[in-house]
Design a protein around this motif. Structure first.
Motif, PDB file in Angstrom:
ATOM      1  N   ASN A 177     -27.846  83.557 -63.351  1.00  0.00           N
ATOM      2  CA  ASN A 177     -27.338  82.844 -64.541  1.00  0.00           C
ATOM      3  C   ASN A 177     -28.426  82.071 -65.275  1.00  0.00           C
ATOM      4  O   ASN A 177     -29.385  81.599 -64.659  1.00  0.00           O
ATOM      5  N   SER A 178     -28.215  81.869 -66.569  1.00  0.00           N
ATOM      6  CA  SER A 178     -29.015  80.884 -67.306  1.00  0.00           C
ATOM      7  C   SER A 178     -28.483  79.493 -66.927  1.00  0.00           C
ATOM      8  O   SER A 178     -27.411  79.368 -66.317  1.00  0.00           O
ATOM      9  N   PHE A 179     -29.198  78.450 -67.316  1.00  0.00           N
ATOM     10  CA  PHE A 179     -28.757  77.074 -67.024  1.00  0.00           C
ATOM     11  C   PHE A 179     -27.372  76.827 -67.633  1.00  0.00           C
ATOM     12  O   PHE A 179     -26.486  76.280 -66.984  1.00  0.00           O
ATOM     13  N   GLU A 180     -27.196  77.276 -68.874  1.00  0.00           N
ATOM     14  CA  GLU A 180     -25.911  77.046 -69.565  1.00  0.00           C
ATOM     15  C   GLU A 180     -24.776  77.792 -68.855  1.00  0.00           C
ATOM     16  O   GLU A 180     -23.689  77.245 -68.648  1.00  0.00           O
ATOM     17  N   GLN A 181     -25.048  79.046 -68.478  1.00  0.00           N
ATOM     18  CA  GLN A 181     -24.007  79.825 -67.755  1.00  0.00           C
ATOM     19  C   GLN A 181     -23.679  79.153 -66.422  1.00  0.00           C
ATOM     20  O   GLN A 181     -22.535  79.105 -65.992  1.00  0.00           O
ATOM     21  N   GLN A 182     -24.712  78.600 -65.789  1.00  0.00           N
ATOM     22  CA  GLN A 182     -24.488  77.980 -64.481  1.00  0.00           C
ATOM     23  C   GLN A 182     -23.640  76.713 -64.622  1.00  0.00           C
ATOM     24  O   GLN A 182     -22.794  76.424 -63.778  1.00  0.00           O
ATOM     25  N   LEU A 183     -23.857  75.975 -65.711  1.00  0.00           N
ATOM     26  CA  LEU A 183     -23.032  74.774 -65.939  1.00  0.00           C
ATOM     27  C   LEU A 183     -21.566  75.173 -66.112  1.00  0.00           C
ATOM     28  O   LEU A 183     -20.662  74.500 -65.610  1.00  0.00           O
ATOM     29  N   GLN A 184     -21.339  76.303 -66.784  1.00  0.00           N
ATOM     30  CA  GLN A 184     -19.951  76.776 -66.964  1.00  0.00           C
ATOM     31  C   GLN A 184     -19.339  77.185 -65.622  1.00  0.00           C
ATOM     32  O   GLN A 184     -18.181  76.907 -65.337  1.00  0.00           O
ATOM     33  N   ASP A 238     -18.406  74.118 -63.795  1.00  0.00           N
ATOM     34  CA  ASP A 238     -17.146  73.567 -64.346  1.00  0.00           C
ATOM     35  C   ASP A 238     -15.943  74.230 -63.690  1.00  0.00           C
ATOM     36  O   ASP A 238     -15.020  73.569 -63.220  1.00  0.00           O
ATOM     37  N   SER A 253     -26.168  81.441 -59.218  1.00  0.00           N
ATOM     38  CA  SER A 253     -27.383  80.802 -59.758  1.00  0.00           C
ATOM     39  C   SER A 253     -28.586  81.736 -59.747  1.00  0.00           C
ATOM     40  O   SER A 253     -29.565  81.501 -60.446  1.00  0.00           O
TER      41      SER A 253
END
Ligand code: LHQ
Length: 258
Positions: A218-225, A228, A215
């Motif tokens: 990472n960007s928010f989107e990368q962090q969501l991945q 996952d 975190s």
């Protein structure tokens, strides 16, 4: 006596920095031995939490300055590349929770090694000092990365430039650490937290640590991945199965770190 005392009790590896006459400051031997024990903790299934503390009145005064002054000593670049950078990297990558039990003064690299642990606890009389500026150095051991992220840019900048002593109470107020306990009960209270961590779903905690590490950049989107991927892995552990079963059966879970 070895410069690091090492024992495993109830799934907890206890690492005690043990050069009390020198306020547990680091020489090469101690820095290499700490790395060796961190590797052991990482690999051993008998270890489900790591507890780092200091012998005597201090946690660690950072680099042993007599080694720096020694013309036969390891030298600045080796000290960073072979001592502190590997220590803090090993702690961040260790797939188990690491508790810093700061029993007394933590200065220089000693303070920043504590900062990179997962749960930072402090005895009420302990102090944190970014001592580097007092001797003309810059904060190392990941301090310039972690401290502004923990307490904000301005407080980090002032503490690093002034080299002020920060009390445990003030450090807690700023968000630099998790909890402060009275000196008299510090050993017992901090060990209680390590015991709790050692009974939790170890793999889930390791994945949590990986997600937190990621975190930082990472960007928010990368962090969501990343979440996952790690949640998928967590959902395939036996401890997840046990956690859900125990909840549905209205009983306390028994996690085995598997
Ligand atoms: C020490 C030390 C010490 C040796 C106390 N060394 N003996 C990275 C890259 C390469 C090179 C340099 O370093 C680094 C990373 C770093 O960590 S740089 C920062 C190094 N650390 C410091 O500058 C802190 C120096 N220590 C202090 O300022 C004080 O000792 C503090 C404020 C931590 C504690 O003060 P007191 O509670 O008053 O204790 P004390 O000063 O009386 O220390 C007790 C003994 O420990 C004393 O020995 P003695 O024989 O007189 O009883 C000190 O000389 C010794 N000691 N720190 N770093």
């Amino acid at each position: 006596m070895p410069s690091i005392l090492f024992s495993i009790e109830n799934d907890i590896a206890v690492l005690t920095l043990n050069r009390p006459d020198k306020l547990n400051s680091f020489n090469r031997e101690m820095a290499l031995l700490l790395q060796h024990h961190l590797d052991e903790c990482s690999a051993s299934p008998a270890v489900r939490a790591v507890y780092i503390t200091g012998a005597g009145k201090g946690f660690s005064a950072g680099q042993d300055l007599s080694e720096v002054a020694d013309p036969e000593g390891p030298g600045m670049i080796s000290i960073l590349h072979e001592h502190y950078n590997p220590i803090v990297t090993k702690i961040r990558n260790l797939p188990k929770p690491v508790v810093a039990a700061v029993n007394g003064v933590a200065a220089g690299a000693g303070a920043n090694i504590a900062l990179c642990c997962d749960v930072i606890l402090a005895a009420s009389s302990s102090q944190f000092i970014q001592a580097f500026s007092r001797i003309g150095l810059i904060p190392d051991s990941g301090g310039t990365y972690l401290l502004p992220r923990l307490i904000g840019w301005q407080k980090a900048s002032a503490l690093m430039m002034l080299g002020d002593r920060l009390s445990a109470a003030e450090a807690e107020r700023l968000g630099l650490l998790y909890k402060v306990f009275p000196d008299e009960s510090f050993g017992e209270e901090s060990m209680k937290i390590a015991r709790t961590l050692a009974r939790m779903p170890t793999k889930g905690l390791a994945y949590t640590k990986r997600a937190l590490n990621a975190s930082f950049t990472n960007s928010f989107e990368q962090q969501l991945q990343e979440e996952d991927r790690l949640q998928y892995a967590a959902s395939h552990t036996l401890d997840f199965k046990e956690g859900v079963a125990a909840f549905l059966e209205k009983r306390p879970p028994i996690f085995r770190g598997e």
